[in-house]
Scaffold this active site. Structure first.
Site, PDB file in Angstrom:
ATOM      1  N   GLU A  39      -6.834 -39.567  30.107  1.00  0.00           N
ATOM      2  CA  GLU A  39      -7.265 -40.947  29.840  1.00  0.00           C
ATOM      3  C   GLU A  39      -6.554 -41.980  30.712  1.00  0.00           C
ATOM      4  OE1 GLU A  39      -8.093 -38.865  25.872  1.00  0.00           O
ATOM      5  OE2 GLU A  39      -6.676 -38.690  27.518  1.00  0.00           O
ATOM      6  N   GLU A  61      -7.406 -33.452  22.013  1.00  0.00           N
ATOM      7  CA  GLU A  61      -6.934 -33.978  20.728  1.00  0.00           C
ATOM      8  C   GLU A  61      -7.545 -33.216  19.546  1.00  0.00           C
ATOM      9  OE1 GLU A  61      -5.826 -38.528  21.111  1.00  0.00           O
ATOM     10  OE2 GLU A  61      -7.770 -38.164  22.019  1.00  0.00           O
ATOM     11  N   GLY A  95     -10.280 -36.415  24.363  1.00  0.00           N
ATOM     12  CA  GLY A  95     -10.599 -36.202  22.954  1.00  0.00           C
ATOM     13  C   GLY A  95     -10.747 -34.727  22.621  1.00  0.00           C
ATOM     14  N   ALA A 127     -14.213 -37.771  25.451  1.00  0.00           N
ATOM     15  CA  ALA A 127     -15.037 -38.727  24.704  1.00  0.00           C
ATOM     16  C   ALA A 127     -16.335 -38.958  25.467  1.00  0.00           C
ATOM     17  CB  ALA A 127     -14.271 -40.033  24.552  1.00  0.00           C
TER      18      ALA A 127
END
Length: 674
Positions: free
Chosen positions: A125, A105, A102, A63
């Site tokens: 994370e 993901e 992210g 992210a």
């Protein structure tokens, strides 16, 4: 800014490409671009499949952390990933570099994943006090099972492509130099395969035994942290309900963490560590001095550990001792440390020999004449250090950097023993020097800017986090640590036993308490060695041979496994001193113990800042996280003081009769933070 996402058509395959240097972070523009790219592929009847790949050195590496805490712009990452997964045309992720957070993901939302052999994927994370909040905790267990999902989310270390392939997270390993072509070919292979494999439509088998085993194995590592437990709860949720139910748990847990102080502290430390490497008044383009060969004087615990940092980084080291026996012992310990690491699989035996081959042991200081950096690692005595630096001054080549590993002494005074004070600097390594990440870099009054810049830059290749300190007794870390002794002693005199003081610190998150630390280091360190001269509790302990863990008894009694238990003899000695001190007994809560011990350290930190001995409050926090085991989820003493409230810190200091530092008082009165 220009659109970081572009599309390229390869006949019936649409390639969606991100170019958002340096790490293709998934900022708002990238998320919008991905959404538009997939929509373009869906809208074109001649496109049969899509490939998502990235330009530059890596796939999406996570992210955009600068967006944290700000209002969401553009589509959320979870929305984009759900849209990719819902596509009725196959989408293939083509992974190189790292697919992290992210980025990982995104790959899980794709129907297929191909990767080059050197790629890694992971969800780190948890290291920022968070969890993968765009479906990661729900898709990993559904694709690869609970065991791997726990490892990836709650520990957060990335896994190599080969392991990911074996676990089913990657469908095919492709050529290192033909990623795009191989991904397009794979997309054509699967273009007509139906139904499309969607992670959200799979089920994850419950594995309560694996969960319990994992919790037990990592209990010590996870102590005090909120995020690992939240990650575990989410992975478990993937096994007992629908995907939508699991996502609801993930969202709730994510928001709890995101709004909590632990994640704020861990994100703060992420930036603080990077900030510490910058020296405010030295231009970024300062030309560095070459460091191709290092000399270390002293082959004891510190000298050996310091040498290992350079040898591991492939930098040749000449190590000097005064006696052959000490030299052989030092070299033997270095080899033994490397051999032990090889047994654990960290190095090959060949690598061990290679590193040992870079080491030149000698009894002659003259052999340091061709070194670019010479580090003194002898015992803490100013006269001995000055004598050594006078000798090094005569031997070292022009431009060589002369460094002292002193933990306390005045670097300017050491530099005065040379004709080149501009080449002298402090490099305070923490013990064990080959393990501890902190390097306090002590800038003398005359240290040349390029010397400071060179040593700061050298920290990274040798695996250290460097922080600049000015010259003052104890520098940043030990100067603050010294403030803990007096209040701890006061509490002893008021009837608080040492184990109660230590327990409060350990419960706070410190690796050990004041008295446990004293026993580990040695109660006799700095003792005057006269058993008839007893002026303090420590003198009394040392006189009775209670020197700490090494003698099996110190502030505590130790069994054969070095497990501590409270000592009746110590309780008697303390009571004898207490009864003579005329101090009234006082009960302390855990919070009061923490305040009594740690507020004076924050106070000293404020003085250090005010005197310009540290560049910024966050540098002080980096010192404490990496040098003293301060719990990262509390963000270092200065950050922690902000969370407590500076007015409360001031009130606590005044209540205990500690003069408040002017900077701390001013900030508290103005309602400011460090």
């Amino acid at each position: 800014m220009t659109n970081p996402i572009r599309t390229e058509r390869h006949d019936d395959v649409l390639v969606i490409i991100s170019n958002n240097p340096p790490v293709n972070a998934l900022g708002a523009a990238v998320r919008s671009g991905l959404e538009a790219g997939v929509n373009e592929g869906l809208a074109d009847p001649t496109i049969k499949a899509m490939v998502i790949r990235c330009d530059g050195r890596t796939f999406f590496a996570g992210a955009d952390i600068t967006e944290f805490g700000k209002p969401m712009q553009g589509p959320g990452l979870g929305t984009v990933i759900d849209m990719i997964e819902a596509s009725d045309k196959p989408v293939v992720a083509a992974i190189h570099g790292t697919a992290l957070g992210g980025g990982c993901e995104v790959t899980l939302g794709c129907h297929y994943r191909v990767a080059v052999p050197s790629a890694k994927i992971g969800t780190p994370e948890v290291k920022l006090g968070l969890l993968p909040g765009a479906g990661g905790t729900q898709r990993i267990p559904r694709i690869a099972g609970v065991k791997l999902a726990l490892q990836m989310t709650a520990i957060g270390d990335p896994i190599p492509a080969k392991a990911a392939h074996e676990a089913g997270l990657i469908d095919r390993i492709v050529g290192e130099d033909s990623l795009e072509a191989d991904a397009i070919a794979f997309a054509r292979e699967v273009a007509d395969t139906r139904p499309l494999p969607r992670a959200s439509e799979k089920t994850a088998a419950p594995d309560p035994e694996a969960v319990e085993e994992f919790k037990k194995a990592n209990a010590r590592k996870f102590r005090g942290f909120d995020a690992p437990a939240a990650n575990i709860r989410c992975v478990e949720a993937a096994t007992y309900g629908s995907f939508a139910d699991g996502i609801a748990v993930e969202r709730a847990e994510f928001m709890k963490l995101m709004m909590g102080t632990q994640s704020a502290a861990q994100r703060y430390m992420f930036f603080a560590e990077r900030q510490a490497a910058k020296v405010d008044d030295i231009p970024a383009d300062t030309k560095l001095r070459p460091v191709d060969k290092v000399g270390v004087v002293g082959a004891g615990t510190m000298g050996g550990g310091i040498s290992m940092n350079f040898l591991t980084a492939g930098i040749p080291v000449t190590i000097v001792e005064t006696a052959q026996e000490a030299l052989d012992r030092g070299v033997g310990v270095i080899r033994k440390n490397y051999e032990n690491s090889a047994k654990k699989g960290r190095f090959t035996q060949e690598k061990v020999e290679q590193m040992m081959g870079l080491l030149t042991p000698t009894l002659s200081l003259d052999e340091l004449a061709d070194c670019d950096l010479i580090i003194e690692a002898i015992y803490e005595n100013m006269d001995v250090k000055k004598e050594l630096f006078g000798k090094l001054d005569a031997i070292a080549k022009p431009g060589a950097i002369l460094a002292s590993n002193t933990s306390y002494l005045n670097v300017d005074e050491i530099a005065s023993a040379t004709q080149r004070p501009e080449d002298v600097i402090g490099m305070h390594f923490f013990s064990p020097a080959n393990v501890m990440k902190l390097l306090e870099v002590v800038r003398g009054a005359k240290t040349a800017p390029d010397v400071l810049a060179t040593v700061m830059a050298l920290a990274k290749p040798i695996g250290k986090v460097a922080v600049v300190s000015g010259v003052c007794p104890g520098f940043i870390g030990n100067r603050m640590l010294s403030q803990r002794g007096a209040p701890a002693n006061t509490m002893l005199m008021q009837g608080v036993p040492p184990e109660r003081i230590d327990k409060a610190l350990v419960d706070f998150g410190m690796p050990m308490g004041v008295y446990q630390m004293s026993d580990l280091a040695g109660v006799d360190i700095g003792w005057h060695r006269d058993p008839t001269r007893i002026e303090s509790i420590r003198d009394a302990l040392a006189a009775k041979g209670r020197w700490g863990q090494k003698t099996g008894k110190g502030w505590y009694d130790y069994d054969e496994n070095r497990n501590p238990s409270p000592s009746p003899e110590v309780a008697e000695i303390i009571e004898e001193f207490r009864s003579k001190s005329n101090q009234a007994r006082r009960d302390y809560t855990d919070d009061e113990i923490i305040g009594a011990l740690l507020y004076p350290m924050v106070n000293e930190g404020a003085k250090i800042l005010d005197e310009g001995m540290a560049q910024r409050a966050s540098d002080i926090d980096v010192v404490w996280i990496y040098g003293y085991g301060w719990p990262v989820y509390r963000g270092g003493p200065m950050f922690w003081a902000n969370t407590v409230g500076l007015d409360k810190v001031v009130a606590g200091l005044e209540k205990n009769g500690v003069p408040v530092a002017p900077l701390l008082k001013a900030k508290a009165e103005a309602g400011e933070k460090f």
